[in-house]
Write an enzyme that holds these catalytic residues in place. Structure first.
Site, PDB file in Angstrom:
ATOM      1  N   ASP A  66       3.214   0.996   2.561  1.00 41.20           N
ATOM      2  CA  ASP A  66       3.074   1.595   1.233  1.00 41.20           C
ATOM      3  C   ASP A  66       3.855   0.812   0.178  1.00 41.20           C
ATOM      4  O   ASP A  66       5.065   0.584   0.336  1.00 41.20           O
ATOM      5  CB  ASP A  66       3.599   3.039   1.301  1.00 41.20           C
ATOM      6  N   ASP A  67       3.170   0.404  -0.890  1.00 38.77           N
ATOM      7  CA  ASP A  67       3.825  -0.189  -2.073  1.00 38.77           C
ATOM      8  C   ASP A  67       4.598  -1.472  -1.773  1.00 38.77           C
ATOM      9  O   ASP A  67       5.657  -1.713  -2.367  1.00 38.77           O
ATOM     10  CB  ASP A  67       4.787   0.823  -2.708  1.00 38.77           C
ATOM     11  N   CYS A  80      -2.366   4.040  -4.507  1.00 35.95           N
ATOM     12  CA  CYS A  80      -2.397   4.588  -3.147  1.00 35.95           C
ATOM     13  C   CYS A  80      -3.705   5.194  -2.644  1.00 35.95           C
ATOM     14  O   CYS A  80      -4.373   4.654  -1.769  1.00 35.95           O
ATOM     15  CB  CYS A  80      -1.300   5.649  -3.025  1.00 35.95           C
ATOM     16  N   LYS A 132       1.478   9.131   6.165  1.00 31.50           N
ATOM     17  CA  LYS A 132       0.958   9.599   4.877  1.00 31.50           C
ATOM     18  C   LYS A 132      -0.558   9.833   4.949  1.00 31.50           C
ATOM     19  O   LYS A 132      -1.287   9.065   5.560  1.00 31.50           O
ATOM     20  CB  LYS A 132       1.299   8.558   3.806  1.00 31.50           C
ATOM     21  N   HIS A 164      -2.729  11.707   1.821  1.00 33.06           N
ATOM     22  CA  HIS A 164      -3.086  11.458   0.417  1.00 33.06           C
ATOM     23  C   HIS A 164      -4.586  11.242   0.218  1.00 33.06           C
ATOM     24  O   HIS A 164      -5.025  10.368  -0.523  1.00 33.06           O
ATOM     25  CB  HIS A 164      -2.302  10.250  -0.110  1.00 33.06           C
ATOM     26  N   HIS A 167       7.369   3.223  -0.309  1.00 35.61           N
ATOM     27  CA  HIS A 167       7.119   4.100  -1.464  1.00 35.61           C
ATOM     28  C   HIS A 167       8.416   4.787  -1.886  1.00 35.61           C
ATOM     29  O   HIS A 167       9.267   5.096  -1.056  1.00 35.61           O
ATOM     30  CB  HIS A 167       6.070   5.150  -1.079  1.00 35.61           C
ATOM     31  N   ASN A 169      -1.191  -1.487  -1.894  1.00 37.99           N
ATOM     32  CA  ASN A 169      -1.218  -2.025  -3.255  1.00 37.99           C
ATOM     33  C   ASN A 169       0.019  -2.891  -3.441  1.00 37.99           C
ATOM     34  O   ASN A 169       0.890  -2.942  -2.562  1.00 37.99           O
ATOM     35  CB  ASN A 169      -1.262  -0.914  -4.319  1.00 37.99           C
ATOM     36  N   LYS A 173       1.855  -2.965  -8.960  1.00 36.89           N
ATOM     37  CA  LYS A 173       1.167  -1.697  -8.695  1.00 36.89           C
ATOM     38  C   LYS A 173       0.730  -1.033 -10.006  1.00 36.89           C
ATOM     39  O   LYS A 173       1.492  -0.946 -10.956  1.00 36.89           O
ATOM     40  CB  LYS A 173       2.092  -0.746  -7.941  1.00 36.89           C
TER      41      LYS A 173
END
Length: 565
Positions: free
Chosen positions: A68-69, A106, A161, A163, A266, A325, A342
């Protein structure tokens, strides 16, 4: 893989899979007279034997580890300031994907992976399914990847996660085809306490942690970064679950599909003290902690892949690692040398690190970096599906958008020299507040980006139009920012405000030079394609929020997030 033929006399038509036809330089459809069939029988038998060999081979375990991120310049194999020995070794023994693309944030990226459609076709694009009280999710008419793999005989597991929407049970992991799930439903939470209150202001704190549809009441942590609470840190608790699932597999069990959606890196920026010690030389807390979050991902990758090897699964595993991302420019991540981060359609927000590894990968392909062609996260849908023998067009009659995923296995396995992908739609007018965005085409009130071959078109004012350095922010510019990050540096720099921009991605991957004025014919062609996409399905505006119902359900569920309709 499927092989079919029709025999309308006196001509026989033989259809062979793309990867086989490519390997022997034959077209996809070969029309042969009866005499030619007899003369070519030896070659025909070779094709049949190749198909039979593939059909007889055991289906590979498919492991997707989505971070994530995390930006383009964040694994150690690109950035020597970061400690990621496991990821570096896996990449070295696999294939590094140099032009791997995702959406700029995301939920749309995750939906694209699960549906095989470009994100602009998905409900998640407009507001990233935020706040959590939005009664929305990825359209149920799309058949998620775990569903088609399950139908093909796989066990399917989600960890971490989600989402993808959860206001009703059918939008949750179990409702979309996973046999098991352990993680959180929203888009981000405290890594230690699992506090997910930041998106909706209910009267009481809301926590998000569940296992197979049941809230893990009492299992959430309470500390925030102390050395004694590491077992409750998401990065550890989810990895432990992944290792347990792998350890319970035995020879003769069905093949496994695991989607491990890591919460790191994240926000909030938090990492175990033990791992922060790897960066004891860094006195700026924000940088030290964020780097430690990256190394926590590395430790998770090591533990998961070690478990696969110990269980005798690795030799038949295809292991994918990528991120959803680019890194936010305010948390001390790194997208260098790319532009933006991002939330922006620049390469820094959408072009991310990725590699393929595992014993299923042909030995001749290991140790390579593939740069002759693009790949988008949607392409795993058809690639995984074909390797599994699944029906990748199972939702063709119900889905609002056609399947856009391409099978990249011929490229990854070395049968073809280039990727089949020649077009990427980064985004297409889906952040516009104009109610006419479904039918209007250009310009002014909406933004997006499109790449065809080497050319990238950027339409509408696009923020973060700058290059933010080796790490962003850095101490000299934003040293006042604390461990949680902040609003430094500014995201306000914009470009392409007055007219569309055009970039040559072969010679200018950092997007320094807008060549729209010097390439008018190319610009016109891409704008024409941009206009054509307007006729494709774009989801309607998101529904009204249901904060009262969401919060009432939190209270009913002893403070834990759950479906409320």
């Amino acid at each position: 893989l499927q092989w079919a033929h029709t025999i309308p006399p006196p001509t026989r038509t033989v259809r062979v899979p793309l990867w086989i036809s490519s390997s022997i330089n034959l077209p996809l459809s070969i029309s042969l007279s009866s005499t030619m069939v007899l003369r070519s029988i030896l070659g025909f038998c070779v094709i049949v034997q190749a198909v039979a060999a593939v059909a007889a081979a055991p289906k590979p375990h498919l492991i997707m580890m989505l971070t994530d991120d995390l930006g383009y310049n964040s694994p150690g194999y690109r950035n020597s300031d970061l400690h990621t020995p496991a990821l570096d070794a896996l990449a070295k023994d696999g294939i590094i994907l140099e032009e791997f693309y995702v959406y700029k944030y995301c939920a749309p990226t995750r939906g694209a992976f699960h549906t095989g459609r470009f994100p602009f076709h998905l409900d998640a694009v407009q507001k990233n399914l935020i706040p959590w009280s939005m009664p929305a999710g990825i359209d149920l008419r799309y058949k998620f990847l775990p569903r088609i793999l399950k139908d093909a005989g796989y066990t399917t597991h989600h960890i971490g996660k989600w989402h993808q929407g959860f206001f009703r049970e059918e939008y949750t992991p179990l409702g979309r085809g996973y046999d098991t799930t352990y993680g959180f439903l929203v888009g981000g939470e405290n890594h230690y306490s699992q506090d997910a209150s930041w998106s909706v202001s209910c009267k009481q704190t809301s926590y998000d942690l569940s296992r197979n549809g049941k809230a893990c009441i009492g299992e959430n942590g309470t500390a925030s970064g102390t050395s004694g609470d590491d077992e409750r840190y998401n990065g550890f608790r989810f990895t432990t679950s992944a290792v347990e699932i792998i350890s319970n597999w035995t020879a003769g069990d069905p093949p496994m599909f695991m989607y491990y959606a890591v919460h790191n890196t994240h926000s909030p920026v938090q990492a175990p003290v033990r791992i922060q010690a790897l960066y004891a030389n860094i006195d700026w807390q924000l940088q030290r902690v964020f780097n430690a979050m990256i190394s926590t991902v590395d430790e998770s990758a090591k533990n998961v892949t070690d478990a696969l090897k110990s269980q005798g699964m690795w030799d038949n595993t295809l292991f994918i690692w990528c991120t959803d991302n680019g890194s936010p420019i305010t948390v001390a991540g790194s997208n260098a040398p790319l532009k933006g981060g991002k939330g922006a359609n620049w390469e820094g927000g959408t072009r991310v690190p990725a590699f393929v590894s595992g014993g299923f990968l042909p030995a001749s392909q290991r140790g390579k970096s593939l740069s002759l062609g693009m790949i988008h996260i949607i392409d795993w849908y058809r690639t995984f599906g074909n390797l599994a023998g699944a029906n990748v067009t199972a939702d063709a009659t119900s889905a609002p958008a056609v399947l856009e995923s391409l099978d990249v296995w011929p490229w990854l396995s070395g049968v073809t020299a280039t990727s089949p992908r020649t077009e990427i739609v980064y985004d297409h007018r889906m952040e516009s507040t104009d109610p006419s965005y479904n039918t209007s085409h250009l310009p002014g009130n909406a933004s997006g980006a499109l790449r065809v071959g080497k050319w990238k078109l950027v339409v509408g004012a696009t923020n973060q139009a700058s290059w933010y350095g080796h790490f962003s922010p850095n101490k000299s510019a934003c040293g006042h920012v604390g461990a949680e990050g902040g609003a430094c540096p500014s995201e306000a720099y914009t470009a392409c405000t007055d007219a569309p921009c055009l970039f040559d991605m072969e010679t200018d991957k950092t997007e320094h030079f807008d060549v729209a004025a010097s390439e008018p014919d190319t610009l016109t062609a891409l704008l024409s394609r941009w206009s054509e996409i307007s006729a494709e399905y774009h989801p309607p505006p998101n529904p009204e929020l249901e904060e009262a119902a969401y919060c009432a359900n939190i209270e009913k569920n002893m403070g834990f997030v759950a479906p409320w309709q």
